[in-house]
Write a protein that holds these residues in place. Structure first.
Motif, PDB file in Angstrom:
ATOM      1  N   CYS A 152       0.826  -1.582   0.194  1.00 35.05           N
ATOM      2  CA  CYS A 152      -0.664   0.147  -0.472  1.00 35.05           C
ATOM      3  C   CYS A 152       1.106   1.521   0.205  1.00 35.05           C
ATOM      4  N   ALA A 153       0.471   2.661  -0.323  1.00 34.64           N
ATOM      5  CA  ALA A 153       1.449   3.460  -0.248  1.00 34.64           C
ATOM      6  C   ALA A 153       0.272   4.646  -0.683  1.00 34.64           C
ATOM      7  N   SER A 154       1.674   5.867  -0.725  1.00 34.55           N
ATOM      8  CA  SER A 154       0.101   7.096  -0.562  1.00 34.55           C
ATOM      9  C   SER A 154       0.180   6.938  -2.085  1.00 34.55           C
ATOM     10  N   SER A 155      -0.636   8.352  -3.013  1.00 28.86           N
ATOM     11  CA  SER A 155      -0.859   8.318  -4.560  1.00 28.86           C
ATOM     12  C   SER A 155       0.440   8.426  -4.579  1.00 28.86           C
ATOM     13  N   GLY A 156       1.173  10.412  -3.175  1.00 32.93           N
ATOM     14  CA  GLY A 156       1.791  10.891  -4.213  1.00 32.93           C
ATOM     15  C   GLY A 156       3.317  10.095  -3.904  1.00 32.93           C
ATOM     16  N   ALA A 157       3.700   9.370  -2.843  1.00 34.61           N
ATOM     17  CA  ALA A 157       4.963   8.692  -2.331  1.00 34.61           C
ATOM     18  C   ALA A 157       4.820   8.309  -3.846  1.00 34.61           C
ATOM     19  N   CYS A 158       4.643   6.988  -4.144  1.00 36.17           N
ATOM     20  CA  CYS A 158       4.310   6.116  -5.240  1.00 36.17           C
ATOM     21  C   CYS A 158       4.310   6.877  -6.485  1.00 36.17           C
ATOM     22  N   LEU A 159       3.765   7.985  -6.708  1.00 31.43           N
ATOM     23  CA  LEU A 159       4.009   8.927  -7.951  1.00 31.43           C
ATOM     24  C   LEU A 159       5.527   9.281  -7.817  1.00 31.43           C
ATOM     25  N   ILE A 160       6.083   9.740  -7.252  1.00 31.32           N
ATOM     26  CA  ILE A 160       7.325  10.294  -7.396  1.00 31.32           C
ATOM     27  C   ILE A 160       8.568   8.978  -6.912  1.00 31.32           C
ATOM     28  N   ALA A 161       8.261   7.947  -6.184  1.00 33.73           N
ATOM     29  CA  ALA A 161       9.142   6.839  -6.969  1.00 33.73           C
ATOM     30  C   ALA A 161       9.541   5.979  -8.220  1.00 33.73           C
ATOM     31  N   SER A 162       7.964   6.049  -8.578  1.00 32.24           N
ATOM     32  CA  SER A 162       7.670   5.535  -9.842  1.00 32.24           C
ATOM     33  C   SER A 162       8.457   6.505 -11.158  1.00 32.24           C
ATOM     34  N   GLY A 183      11.180   8.388 -10.084  1.00 33.94           N
ATOM     35  CA  GLY A 183      12.709   7.985  -9.885  1.00 33.94           C
ATOM     36  C   GLY A 183      12.922   7.346 -10.249  1.00 33.94           C
ATOM     37  N   TYR A 184      12.099   5.902 -11.094  1.00 31.76           N
ATOM     38  CA  TYR A 184      12.786   4.665 -11.115  1.00 31.76           C
ATOM     39  C   TYR A 184      12.727   4.735 -13.039  1.00 31.76           C
ATOM     40  N   GLN A 185      11.633   5.674 -13.853  1.00 32.44           N
ATOM     41  CA  GLN A 185      11.982   4.683 -14.916  1.00 32.44           C
ATOM     42  C   GLN A 185      12.932   5.319 -15.783  1.00 32.44           C
ATOM     43  N   VAL A 192      14.693  -2.402 -12.987  1.00 31.90           N
ATOM     44  CA  VAL A 192      13.470  -2.060 -11.621  1.00 31.90           C
ATOM     45  C   VAL A 192      12.726  -0.937 -11.979  1.00 31.90           C
ATOM     46  N   CYS A 193      11.555  -1.660 -12.360  1.00 31.68           N
ATOM     47  CA  CYS A 193      10.162  -0.976 -12.356  1.00 31.68           C
ATOM     48  C   CYS A 193       9.244  -0.815 -10.566  1.00 31.68           C
ATOM     49  N   ILE A 194       8.990   0.484 -11.328  1.00 33.69           N
ATOM     50  CA  ILE A 194       7.232   0.533 -10.467  1.00 33.69           C
ATOM     51  C   ILE A 194       6.350   1.164 -11.143  1.00 33.69           C
ATOM     52  N   THR A 195       5.087   0.857 -10.674  1.00 38.81           N
ATOM     53  CA  THR A 195       3.937   1.247 -10.765  1.00 38.81           C
ATOM     54  C   THR A 195       2.832   0.932  -9.658  1.00 38.81           C
ATOM     55  N   CYS A 196       1.662   2.166 -10.056  1.00 37.89           N
ATOM     56  CA  CYS A 196       1.248   2.697  -9.310  1.00 37.89           C
ATOM     57  C   CYS A 196      -0.702   2.405  -9.783  1.00 37.89           C
ATOM     58  N   CYS A 197      -1.780   1.992  -8.469  1.00 38.47           N
ATOM     59  CA  CYS A 197      -3.106   1.671  -9.399  1.00 38.47           C
ATOM     60  C   CYS A 197      -3.837   2.321  -8.122  1.00 38.47           C
ATOM     61  N   ASN A 198      -4.703   2.849  -8.411  1.00 41.86           N
ATOM     62  CA  ASN A 198      -5.673   2.555  -7.332  1.00 41.86           C
ATOM     63  C   ASN A 198      -6.891   2.523  -7.368  1.00 41.86           C
ATOM     64  N   THR A 199      -7.037   1.148  -7.639  1.00 38.51           N
ATOM     65  CA  THR A 199      -8.200   0.601  -7.972  1.00 38.51           C
ATOM     66  C   THR A 199      -7.747  -1.175  -6.834  1.00 38.51           C
ATOM     67  N   PRO A 200      -8.830  -1.790  -6.282  1.00 40.49           N
ATOM     68  CA  PRO A 200      -8.570  -2.678  -5.352  1.00 40.49           C
ATOM     69  C   PRO A 200      -7.974  -3.668  -6.006  1.00 40.49           C
ATOM     70  N   LEU A 201      -6.637  -4.277  -5.917  1.00 37.74           N
ATOM     71  CA  LEU A 201      -6.539  -5.251  -5.644  1.00 37.74           C
ATOM     72  C   LEU A 201      -5.260  -5.260  -6.928  1.00 37.74           C
ATOM     73  N   CYS A 202      -4.974  -4.019  -7.604  1.00 39.94           N
ATOM     74  CA  CYS A 202      -4.656  -3.373  -8.844  1.00 39.94           C
ATOM     75  C   CYS A 202      -2.958  -3.902  -8.917  1.00 39.94           C
ATOM     76  N   ASN A 203      -2.384  -4.519  -7.965  1.00 40.90           N
ATOM     77  CA  ASN A 203      -1.181  -4.577  -7.893  1.00 40.90           C
ATOM     78  C   ASN A 203      -1.206  -6.385  -8.175  1.00 40.90           C
ATOM     79  N   GLY A 204      -1.936  -6.683  -8.624  1.00 37.45           N
ATOM     80  CA  GLY A 204      -1.790  -8.449  -8.886  1.00 37.45           C
ATOM     81  C   GLY A 204      -0.930  -8.333  -9.840  1.00 37.45           C
ATOM     82  N   PRO A 205      -1.871  -9.901 -10.531  1.00 40.03           N
ATOM     83  CA  PRO A 205      -2.000 -10.045 -12.196  1.00 40.03           C
ATOM     84  C   PRO A 205      -2.586  -9.039 -12.711  1.00 40.03           C
ATOM     85  N   ARG A 206      -1.547  -9.166 -13.581  1.00 39.32           N
ATOM     86  CA  ARG A 206      -2.344  -8.517 -15.036  1.00 39.32           C
ATOM     87  C   ARG A 206      -3.243  -9.031 -15.120  1.00 39.32           C
TER      88      ARG A 206
END
Length: 139
Positions: free
Chosen positions: A69-79, A81-83, A93-107
């Motif tokens: 879990c993350a705050s949207s601001g922190a996640c966007l900064i991290a993603s 920064g690693y782009q 290193v790939c960092i992605t952010c999303c804001n729907t339930p369980l969206c960081n699961g499998p594609r």
């Protein structure tokens, strides 16, 4: 309508409708599998952690996953920064952010959208309701 009435209605709309925003995400550290099973589901902190974060690291011994879990601001900064390191090659290193339930699961497989219209999600409905109430109060 008086300011007090409008304020009361707005508070009831926001808190009475159960809109304390909480999202569920997958959470794991340095797993060599995708960790997208029920035992890795967590409830994020209400109104603080509004985003799911997923890190995919390519190492010598394979692909590693970190999810949280993350705050949207922190996640966007991290993603952002690693782009430049998101190449898919060794040491990527790939960092992605999303804001729907369980969206960081499998594609999810892409399905064609039935309409190009933007759906009204809960926060947009609340904002629309606030505008209607304010308009009514000003009339």
């Amino acid at each position: 309508m008086s300011f007090l009435t409008v304020s009361t209605l707005l508070l009831l709309l926001l808190f009475g409708s159960g809109l304390a925003l909480q999202i569920q995400c997958y959470q794991c550290e340095e797993m060599t599998h995708d960790c997208s099973s029920p035992e890795f589901i967590v409830n994020c902190t209400v109104n603080v952690q509004d985003t799911c974060q997923k890190e995919v690291l390519v190492k010598d011994d394979g692909i590693h996953y970190r999810k949280s879990c993350a705050s949207s601001g922190a996640c966007l900064i991290a993603s952002s920064g690693y782009q430049q390191f998101c190449t898919g090659k060794l040491n990527s290193v790939c960092i992605t952010c999303c804001n729907t339930p369980l969206c960081n699961g499998p594609r999810q497989k892409k399905r064609p959208q039935p309409s190009a219209a933007i759906p009204l999600t809960a926060p947009r409905v609340v904002v629309l309701g606030l505008y209607v109430l304010l308009a009514a109060a000003l009339c």
